[in-house]
Design a protein around this motif. Structure first.
Motif, PDB file in Angstrom:
ATOM      1  N   SER A  67      70.032  56.844 -22.118  1.00 20.91           N
ATOM      2  CA  SER A  67      70.650  55.826 -20.828  1.00 20.91           C
ATOM      3  C   SER A  67      68.742  56.075 -20.079  1.00 20.91           C
ATOM      4  CB  SER A  67      71.866  55.556 -20.280  1.00 20.91           C
ATOM      5  OG  SER A  67      72.173  54.885 -21.418  1.00 20.91           O
ATOM      6  N   LEU A  71      65.262  54.106 -18.815  1.00 25.31           N
ATOM      7  CA  LEU A  71      64.913  53.994 -17.788  1.00 25.31           C
ATOM      8  C   LEU A  71      64.106  53.981 -16.838  1.00 25.31           C
ATOM      9  CD1 LEU A  71      66.560  53.236 -15.314  1.00 25.31           C
ATOM     10  CD2 LEU A  71      67.415  55.465 -14.563  1.00 25.31           C
ATOM     11  N   THR A  76      65.445  48.336 -18.748  1.00 24.81           N
ATOM     12  CA  THR A  76      66.250  48.041 -18.719  1.00 24.81           C
ATOM     13  C   THR A  76      66.137  46.490 -18.604  1.00 24.81           C
ATOM     14  OG1 THR A  76      65.665  49.537 -16.849  1.00 24.81           O
ATOM     15  CG2 THR A  76      67.296  50.437 -17.809  1.00 24.81           C
TER      16      THR A  76
END
Length: 90
Positions: A67, A71, A76
């Motif tokens: 994640s 990002l 995203t």
């Protein structure tokens, strides 16, 4: 009662954080460790649960790192609360 020196290593930030908490409680680390040792001896056990925090499992850390990578690379999608609620209702 005779005194004995106990010496061990710990992470510098952990030590600093513990010293801060002990000061807030009106004691020093020696007093805190003495309280801990007396409780261990009195109860014949570690006086708190020792367990693995599932947050730090390897699968969760892998997902968190993925994640973070998404990002950092701009992969995203940003949605407002209203947009998310509309998706949920949809």
């Amino acid at each position: 009662m005779a005194q004995s020196l106990v010496n061990f290593r710990m992470d510098a930030q952990l030590k600093s954080d513990m010293e801060h908490v002990c000061r807030e409680l009106g004691m020093n680390m020696t007093t805190a460790f003495t309280i801990f040792a007396k409780k261990v001896v009195r109860e014949n056990r570690i006086p708190f649960d020792v367990s693995v925090d599932p947050f730090y499992s390897s699968s969760n850390l892998t997902a968190l790192n993925a994640s973070i990578q998404q990002l950092q690379t701009g992969q995203t999608v940003t949605k407002s609360i209203e947009e998310l609620e509309a998706l949920a209702d949809g």
